[in-house]
Write a protein that holds these residues in place. Structure first.
Motif, mmCIF file in Angstrom:
data_model
loop_
_atom_site.group_PDB
_atom_site.id
_atom_site.type_symbol
_atom_site.label_atom_id
_atom_site.label_comp_id
_atom_site.label_asym_id
_atom_site.label_seq_id
_atom_site.Cartn_x
_atom_site.Cartn_y
_atom_site.Cartn_z
ATOM 1 N N GLU A 316 0.818 -1.220 0.000
ATOM 2 C CA GLU A 316 0.000 0.000 0.000
ATOM 3 C C GLU A 316 0.851 1.268 0.000
ATOM 4 O O GLU A 316 0.353 2.349 -0.294
ATOM 5 C CB GLU A 316 -0.951 0.012 1.204
ATOM 6 N N ASN A 317 2.150 1.148 0.317
ATOM 7 C CA ASN A 317 3.043 2.305 0.312
ATOM 8 C C ASN A 317 3.877 2.401 -0.969
ATOM 9 O O ASN A 317 4.731 3.274 -1.077
ATOM 10 C CB ASN A 317 4.001 2.234 1.506
ATOM 11 N N MET A 318 3.626 1.499 -1.927
ATOM 12 C CA MET A 318 4.452 1.441 -3.131
ATOM 13 C C MET A 318 3.698 1.924 -4.365
ATOM 14 O O MET A 318 2.472 1.928 -4.401
ATOM 15 C CB MET A 318 4.954 0.008 -3.356
ATOM 16 N N GLN A 326 5.502 -6.183 -18.493
ATOM 17 C CA GLN A 326 6.119 -6.696 -17.270
ATOM 18 C C GLN A 326 5.864 -5.708 -16.140
ATOM 19 O O GLN A 326 6.096 -4.510 -16.281
ATOM 20 C CB GLN A 326 7.638 -6.863 -17.472
ATOM 21 N N SER A 327 5.379 -6.204 -14.984
ATOM 22 C CA SER A 327 5.088 -5.347 -13.840
ATOM 23 C C SER A 327 6.371 -5.021 -13.071
ATOM 24 O O SER A 327 7.198 -5.901 -12.830
ATOM 25 C CB SER A 327 4.093 -6.049 -12.906
ATOM 26 N N TYR A 328 6.516 -3.745 -12.733
ATOM 27 C CA TYR A 328 7.667 -3.269 -11.960
ATOM 28 C C TYR A 328 7.173 -2.483 -10.741
ATOM 29 O O TYR A 328 6.127 -1.837 -10.793
ATOM 30 C CB TYR A 328 8.555 -2.332 -12.792
ATOM 31 N N GLY A 329 7.944 -2.529 -9.663
ATOM 32 C CA GLY A 329 7.673 -1.700 -8.491
ATOM 33 C C GLY A 329 8.702 -0.598 -8.389
ATOM 34 O O GLY A 329 9.898 -0.856 -8.510
ATOM 35 N N VAL A 330 8.228 0.648 -8.197
ATOM 36 C CA VAL A 330 9.142 1.767 -7.942
ATOM 37 C C VAL A 330 9.686 1.575 -6.528
ATOM 38 O O VAL A 330 8.924 1.390 -5.591
ATOM 39 C CB VAL A 330 8.405 3.112 -8.058
ATOM 40 N N LYS A 331 10.991 1.601 -6.379
ATOM 41 C CA LYS A 331 11.563 1.176 -5.102
ATOM 42 C C LYS A 331 11.219 2.132 -3.958
ATOM 43 O O LYS A 331 11.400 3.342 -4.075
ATOM 44 C CB LYS A 331 13.078 0.994 -5.208
ATOM 45 N N PRO A 332 10.730 1.575 -2.833
ATOM 46 C CA PRO A 332 10.542 2.359 -1.618
ATOM 47 C C PRO A 332 11.747 2.214 -0.685
ATOM 48 O O PRO A 332 11.844 2.900 0.320
ATOM 49 C CB PRO A 332 9.306 1.716 -0.995
ATOM 50 N N GLU A 366 2.448 8.284 0.427
ATOM 51 C CA GLU A 366 1.990 8.841 1.700
ATOM 52 C C GLU A 366 0.639 9.502 1.464
ATOM 53 O O GLU A 366 0.427 10.151 0.434
ATOM 54 C CB GLU A 366 2.987 9.890 2.223
ATOM 55 N N ARG A 367 -0.264 9.349 2.401
ATOM 56 C CA ARG A 367 -1.569 9.991 2.269
ATOM 57 C C ARG A 367 -1.411 11.505 2.236
ATOM 58 O O ARG A 367 -0.548 12.067 2.910
ATOM 59 C CB ARG A 367 -2.470 9.588 3.442
ATOM 60 N N ALA A 368 -2.282 12.145 1.461
ATOM 61 C CA ALA A 368 -2.195 13.599 1.301
ATOM 62 C C ALA A 368 -2.276 14.314 2.647
ATOM 63 O O ALA A 368 -1.608 15.326 2.869
ATOM 64 C CB ALA A 368 -3.312 14.089 0.376
ATOM 65 N N GLY A 369 -3.074 13.777 3.561
ATOM 66 C CA GLY A 369 -3.286 14.437 4.847
ATOM 67 C C GLY A 369 -2.078 14.457 5.746
ATOM 68 O O GLY A 369 -2.033 15.250 6.694
ATOM 69 N N VAL A 370 -1.076 13.600 5.497
ATOM 70 C CA VAL A 370 0.099 13.560 6.381
ATOM 71 C C VAL A 370 1.315 14.240 5.761
ATOM 72 O O VAL A 370 2.346 14.377 6.423
ATOM 73 C CB VAL A 370 0.461 12.111 6.783
#
Length: 636
Positions: A316-318, A326-332, A366-370
């Motif tokens: 949920e943070n990625m 091909q699926s890729y994840g942006v590195k956290p 990150e949620r907009a509110g934080v």
């Protein structure tokens, strides 16, 4: 009448009539204590003064001098604020109102947003209710009774909370006409709320869910007495003066843009120079300690994130994207690339420890509110490193990182605190590996001789961690450095080394940052120094100022010479009064102003003026450079 026996903190006992309360227990010790009692503890559990004490209980009386007092006062004051809001705005719906580290807040659903004038009215009403000395009483209701009560009152948020509670009974607190769902404990009456301030307002989603309604969050603070409140409010004003967002604009360091996207920093020339100086310092310090600089890609195949456990535990943070189907994840985080470097060749015990360091840019949702200036962003750079070592080397490596943190915090003038965060509910790895990792961190912490706290259940999903919280000039705590011990990811990625006996063994991985997120650390530094950076860190170390246009040719020579000698210098040759130019340079918090007048031209010197207004003697340019270099060396 039947009697009960209680035990007091000093080990002594008291006999009381059955049905006696905390207040009665305090009165049995002394009238003064009964008058001072605001709550109690029964077998370690906080309770109200009206709570009945069971037989054979260990009882402690809570007064304003007790460590627990401030949280109780703040929690009760949040209820006082909610009561004031309901009396002033009867249609307002109350939600939740906890005590927090700096005070308290309460969220309200109102038709029209609160104005600053409304906050003043709320505070005045709170003072009126406090002086009324309303008794605060606890009542236990069945779940059905509570639903009926709050349903009748139209408090839809309370109804939702009650419906989600697993218990069959709930407690409510009444003070005057106001009633609220709460576990407590609370003060005996509203008159104990003696020193409070309604401070600000913000928006907040119900239950932190962006898909739910936006509520009005009213913040306040409360203290035991007015002296403590006044001291806090002074610190608050100083914090506003030091706010990195305000200083970032005034010093032209960075900006944010809705056109670019929330939580994404745009670094201006001076801000980028500040980053560069900080990052160069980091590289030098890591080289000295035996780290190798590495770099990993911004995106990695999703399968890798699934193997590491990030996909399951951190998804949920990625951010994810697709390239050539091909699926890729942006590195956290940077750990996966570092493990790939380790796996790129066969490793021997003689190669270990390996310390891979990367100023790695990562992105996290990150949620907009934080989002909050540089302190909470979506794209940031970590001074990230991963140490791969044998289990026998682990203790020394952890202590080495702690020593590294201590050295660096000293350079910036930060005091710090440490805590050990243990296994969270959502985690991967065996019980045995978690125990080994926790014991390794615990042993290293104990050997330092420094005090530390245990933070149960707040470790990373792959291992426990030491969190280092620095204290700034306003005595605020900031989480920056962390040291995480990981037996699990080396197992998942089949990392091995050949030991002295020729057998394959599994290395241990230490994840660690020293400053943490560079963006966040710069935000903390701006506020810590109030924008007046020490000379070694200042994006601009000196500015050359002319008295009249006649000095411009020599002033330009000075400017160019200083640049060639490595001084970060600016120039102001405008046809303005010297006093005006000096004031502007002081507002920009530049450490040195080099005033060039006719006398300086004739003697081929510069006259440095410090930002605090003190003038140094006239000196040659190379002498000024030596002065700067000496000041830089004094810091590190």
């Amino acid at each position: 009448m039947s009697e009960i026996t209680i035990t007091l903190p000093d080990g002594s006992s008291r006999t009381l009539p059955e049905g006696a309360t905390i207040f009665d227990a305090a009165a049995s010790i002394g009238a003064g204590l009964a008058k001072a009692a605001i709550a109690g503890k029964v077998d370690g559990q906080l309770v109200d003064v009206a709570a009945v004490v069971p037989d054979r209980a260990k009882v402690e009386i809570i007064t304003e001098k007790s460590p627990e007092a401030l949280e109780i006062i703040r929690h009760s004051t949040s209820h006082l604020m909610a009561q004031a809001v309901k009396e002033l705005f009867p249609d307002a719906k109350v939600t939740i109102g906890p005590a927090i580290e700096t005070g308290f807040y309460y969220d309200f659903d109102v038709q029209k947003p609160f104005s600053p004038e409304d906050l003043e009215k709320i505070e005045r009403k709170m003072a009126e209710l406090a002086s009324a000395n309303l008794k605060i009483e606890r009542q236990v209701l069945s779940k059905a009774e509570a639903l009926e009560l709050f349903g009748r009152m139209g408090e839809i948020y309370k109804v939702e909370l009650i419906e989600d509670l697993p218990a069959e009974t709930v407690s409510v607190y009444r003070q005057g006409s106001f009633v609220d769902l709460c576990r407590g404990p609370h003060l005996p009456s509203t008159s104990w709320c003696k020193a409070f301030k309604v401070t600000s307002i913000a928006g907040a989603y119900w239950r932190g869910d962006e898909k739910r309604k936006m509520l009005q969050r009213v913040y306040g603070t409360a203290f035991i007495d007015k002296k403590e409140l006044d001291a806090y409010l002074m610190r608050l004003e100083e914090a506003k003066r030091r706010d990195h967002r305000k200083l970032g604009r005034e010093l032209d360091l960075f900006s944010f843009s809705d056109e670019v996207g929330a939580g994404l920093v745009i670094w201006h020339p001076k801000g980028a120079m500040l980053r560069t100086v900080l990052e160069d310092f980091e590289r030098k310090e890591h080289f000295r300690r035996g780290y190798d600089i590495v770099l990993g890609p911004q995106i990695l195949k999703t399968e890798l994130w699934q193997r590491s456990g990030h996909y399951e535990n951190y998804r949920e943070n990625m951010y994810f994207t697709e390239v050539d189907e091909q699926s890729y994840g942006v590195k956290p985080m940077n750990c996966l690339s570092h493990m790939m470097i380790y796996k790129s060749q066969l490793r021997s015990y003689r190669d270990l420890p390996l310390r891979f360091f990367e100023l790695g840019t990562v992105h996290r949702h990150e949620r907009a509110g934080v989002l909050h200036g540089l302190l909470r962003v979506r794209g940031f750079t970590q001074d990230d490193a991963h140490i791969l070592c044998t289990p026998e080397q682990l203790d020394e490596e952890i202590k080495g990182v702690i020593s590294f943190v201590n050295d660096v915090m000293g350079i910036f003038g930060f005091e710090y605190e440490m805590e050990l965060s243990t296994r969270p509910e959502k985690s991967i790895g065996s019980d045995e590996d978690w125990e080994r990792a926790t014991n390794a961190l615990l042993g290293a912490l104990r050997d330092t001789g420094r005090p530390f706290e245990i933070n149960e259940g707040d470790g990373a999903f792959y291992g426990p961690k030491i969190d280092i919280k620095l204290r700034d000039a306003l005595d605020r705590r900031w989480q920056c450095a962390t040291i995480q011990c990981d037996f699990t990811l080396p197992e998942r990625f089949d990392l091995t080394y050949i030991d002295a006996g020729g057998e394959k063994k599994r290395p241990v991985m230490v994840h660690r940052v020293i400053l943490g997120a560079i963006e966040r650390f710069i935000g903390v530094l701006i506020e810590h120094y109030a924008g007046s950076f020490p000379v070694w860190l200042s994006p601009v170390q000196a500015i050359v100022l002319t008295v009249t246009d006649a000095q411009q040719p020599f002033a330009e020579e000075v400017f160019q010479q200083l640049r060639q000698l490595g001084i970060r210098v600016q120039k102001d040759f405008r046809n303005e009064k010297l006093g005006f130019k000096i004031r502007e340079a002081q507002l920009q918090k530049i450490p040195y102003m080099l005033v060039i007048g006719n006398q300086e031209v004739e003697s081929a010197t510069v006259t440095p003026r410090q930002r605090d207004g003190q003038n140094l003697p006239a000196m040659k340019i190379d002498q000024f450079c030596e002065h700067i270099e000496k000041e830089v060396r004094s810091f590190h």
